[in-house]
Motif scaffolding. Structure first.
Motif, PDB file in Angstrom:
ATOM      1  N   VAL A   1     -50.787  40.757  26.298  1.00  0.00           N
ATOM      2  CA  VAL A   1     -51.249  40.942  27.674  1.00  0.00           C
ATOM      3  C   VAL A   1     -50.780  42.328  28.077  1.00  0.00           C
ATOM      4  N   SER A   2     -51.759  43.214  28.226  1.00  0.00           N
ATOM      5  CA  SER A   2     -51.424  44.625  28.354  1.00  0.00           C
ATOM      6  C   SER A   2     -51.709  45.135  29.758  1.00  0.00           C
ATOM      7  N   MET A   3     -50.803  45.961  30.271  1.00  0.00           N
ATOM      8  CA  MET A   3     -51.021  46.571  31.590  1.00  0.00           C
ATOM      9  C   MET A   3     -51.383  48.051  31.448  1.00  0.00           C
ATOM     10  N   ILE A   4     -51.778  48.436  30.252  1.00  0.00           N
ATOM     11  CA  ILE A   4     -52.109  49.838  30.004  1.00  0.00           C
ATOM     12  C   ILE A   4     -53.324  50.243  30.864  1.00  0.00           C
TER      13      ILE A   4
ATOM     14  N   ARG B   1     -50.586  34.802  34.860  1.00  0.00           N
ATOM     15  CA  ARG B   1     -50.085  35.735  35.879  1.00  0.00           C
ATOM     16  C   ARG B   1     -51.063  36.897  36.036  1.00  0.00           C
ATOM     17  N   LYS B   2     -51.516  37.437  34.916  1.00  0.00           N
ATOM     18  CA  LYS B   2     -52.423  38.580  35.005  1.00  0.00           C
ATOM     19  C   LYS B   2     -53.796  38.171  35.548  1.00  0.00           C
ATOM     20  N   LEU B   3     -54.157  36.902  35.302  1.00  0.00           N
ATOM     21  CA  LEU B   3     -55.452  36.430  35.809  1.00  0.00           C
ATOM     22  C   LEU B   3     -55.523  36.426  37.328  1.00  0.00           C
ATOM     23  N   LEU B   4     -54.359  36.287  37.973  1.00  0.00           N
ATOM     24  CA  LEU B   4     -54.360  36.351  39.440  1.00  0.00           C
ATOM     25  C   LEU B   4     -54.998  37.666  39.879  1.00  0.00           C
ATOM     26  N   TRP B   5     -54.699  38.728  39.156  1.00  0.00           N
ATOM     27  CA  TRP B   5     -55.241  40.049  39.499  1.00  0.00           C
ATOM     28  C   TRP B   5     -56.662  40.208  38.926  1.00  0.00           C
ATOM     29  N   ASN B   6     -56.782  39.998  37.602  1.00  0.00           N
ATOM     30  CA  ASN B   6     -58.088  40.225  36.952  1.00  0.00           C
ATOM     31  C   ASN B   6     -59.172  39.277  37.496  1.00  0.00           C
TER      32      ASN B   6
ATOM     33  N   PRO C   1     -58.297  54.468  44.404  1.00  0.00           N
ATOM     34  CA  PRO C   1     -59.691  54.582  43.943  1.00  0.00           C
ATOM     35  C   PRO C   1     -59.909  53.891  42.598  1.00  0.00           C
ATOM     36  N   PHE C   2     -58.971  53.036  42.184  1.00  0.00           N
ATOM     37  CA  PHE C   2     -59.015  52.455  40.840  1.00  0.00           C
ATOM     38  C   PHE C   2     -60.185  51.473  40.677  1.00  0.00           C
ATOM     39  N   LYS C   3     -60.859  51.621  39.524  1.00  0.00           N
ATOM     40  CA  LYS C   3     -61.953  50.696  39.211  1.00  0.00           C
ATOM     41  C   LYS C   3     -61.496  49.759  38.097  1.00  0.00           C
TER      42      LYS C   3
END
Ligand SMILES: NC(=O)C1=CN([C@@H]2O[C@H](COP(=O)(O)OP(=O)(O)OC[C@H]3O[C@@H](n4cnc5c(N)ncnc54)[C@H](OP(=O)(O)O)[C@@H]3O)[C@@H](O)[C@H]2O)C=CC1
Ligand SMILES: CC(C)(CO)C(=O)C(=O)O
Length: 322
Positions: A132-135, A198-203, A265-267
């Motif tokens: 699970v990458s936050m790069i 956890r990351k799915l909350l954001w994605n 401005p992040f996409k």
């Protein structure tokens, strides 16, 4: 020296190849597709927050197909850094030629939930692990712009085909090598599914709502989406995660929204895919958690509506690709 086959030379895959080679403990055979010719001729032009500027970098070997990679096996690991698109292709069928039964560890560095399951079913004698990458890393042609540090959790997707110890050992080896190559952070976990929820909350919320509205994360909020859609959708995702046995505090929703300012401005990657006319990782990012919700009889009105709308968008993209 580990023999590694990496499939998918995009933003994540190129940095992963670089890190693995820089460890001095792995040789990478990279399977490239649309950028095979240009990378063969010019190498990757990399501008990386972790590794600096590399005008023309190549892994040990570049091949144009999985069939071509077979001759350089057997592989200790096959690393998959393609988009996770179970509605477009079958990953077990695709990777099968480069997997040696009982030997090759399969590493999925991809977004989404339950992406490991089909591989564990197809290869019960192999270690399946995921990252699970936050790069933040984007590729255009042969040019890679890596702007956010390579920060990840990696761990085995524990299945009953092998002993837990064996699976942890193989994953530990991969994390050791990946860390040695200068990744900003790579943490071994024995509960990768928790990191995925956890990351799915954001994605599951930012990616999907930005794609539906065609707005970046800041504009989505400035335009009034925070209270009407974003926060309620994230609360639904939290409810499903908690229902599935992955408990997170309610404050995590506020933390995630506050951590993504309205000025940004992040996409998200799904919006980038839409803009490029590429298939969306909809099934792994939203379809999979919603199937869990259905199994638990949990109501998710907003996420379900977003999913159904994006399914039609996905249909349109796939029609164009035909
Ligand atoms: N980029 C990022 O910052 C982040 C990405 N992620 C996740 O990481 C994963 C990878 O993302 P990312 O690197 O951005 O994706 P990209 O779209 O940049 O790269 C995917 C690569 O896979 C290649 N590919 C697809 N199918 C095949 C195939 N059959 N054989 C060989 N190559 C193939 C594509 O080639 P082609 O050009 O021919 O399509 C492309 O080069 C995704 O799950 C994403 O959600 C997670 C965190 C951050
Ligand atoms: C959270 C983020 C931006 C990763 O870095 C991502 O996963 C995406 O854009 O899909």
């Amino acid at each position: 020296m580990l023999n590694i086959c990496l499939i998918g030379g995009g933003g994540v895959g190129t940095i992963a190849s670089l890190v693995l080679e820089k460890s001095g403990r792995a040789k990478v055979t990279a399977v490239l597709r649309s950028n095979y010719e240009i990378v063969t001729q010019k190498g990757f032009e990399i501008d990386s927050i972790d590794h600096g500027k590399l005008p023309s970098w190549r892994p040990s070997r570049i091949v144009s197909s999985i069939a071509e990679a077979v001759q350089y096996g057997p592989y200790d690991f096959v690393v998959v850094t393609m988009k996770a698109l179970p509605d477009v292709y079958s990953l077990p069928i695709l990777v099968e030629p480069v997997i040696t039964k009982g030997v090759t560890g399969i590493v999925l560095i991809q977004n989404g939930l339950n992406i490991e399951m089909p591989l564990a079913e197809a290869f019960p004698e192999n270690v399946i692990m995921s990252g699970v990458s936050m790069i933040g890393s984007r590729m255009t042609g042969n040019v890679v712009y890596h702007e956010d540090p390579d920060d990840s959790f990696m761990g085995p997707y524990i299945h009953s085909g092998l002993s837990r110890e064996n699976q942890m050992e193989k994953a530990r080896l991969f994390v050791e090598v990946y860390s040695a190559g200068g990744a900003a952070k790579c943490v071994l976990t024995d509960d990768i599914t928790r990191a995925r929820w956890r990351k799915l909350l954001w994605n599951g919320t930012f990616n999907t709502l930005c794609t539906l509205t065609r707005l970046d994360v800041g504009a989505l909020q400035r335009g009034g989406g925070t209270e009407s859609l974003l926060r309620p959708a994230m609360k639904e995702m939290l409810k499903v995660a908690n229902g599935a046995g992955y408990e997170f505090p309610a404050e995590l929703v506020d933390e995630m929204i506050e951590g993504t300012p309205p000025t940004s401005p992040f996409k998200p990657s799904m919006l980038v895919d839409l803009e490029k006319g590429n298939p969306l990782e909809l099934e792994v990012i939203l379809g999979a958690p919603l199937r869990v919700a259905r199994g638990l009889n949990l109501e998710t009105p907003i996420l379900t509506m977003v999913y159904e709308a994006l399914k039609i968008v996905q249909w349109g993209i796939l029609q164009q690709k035909k």
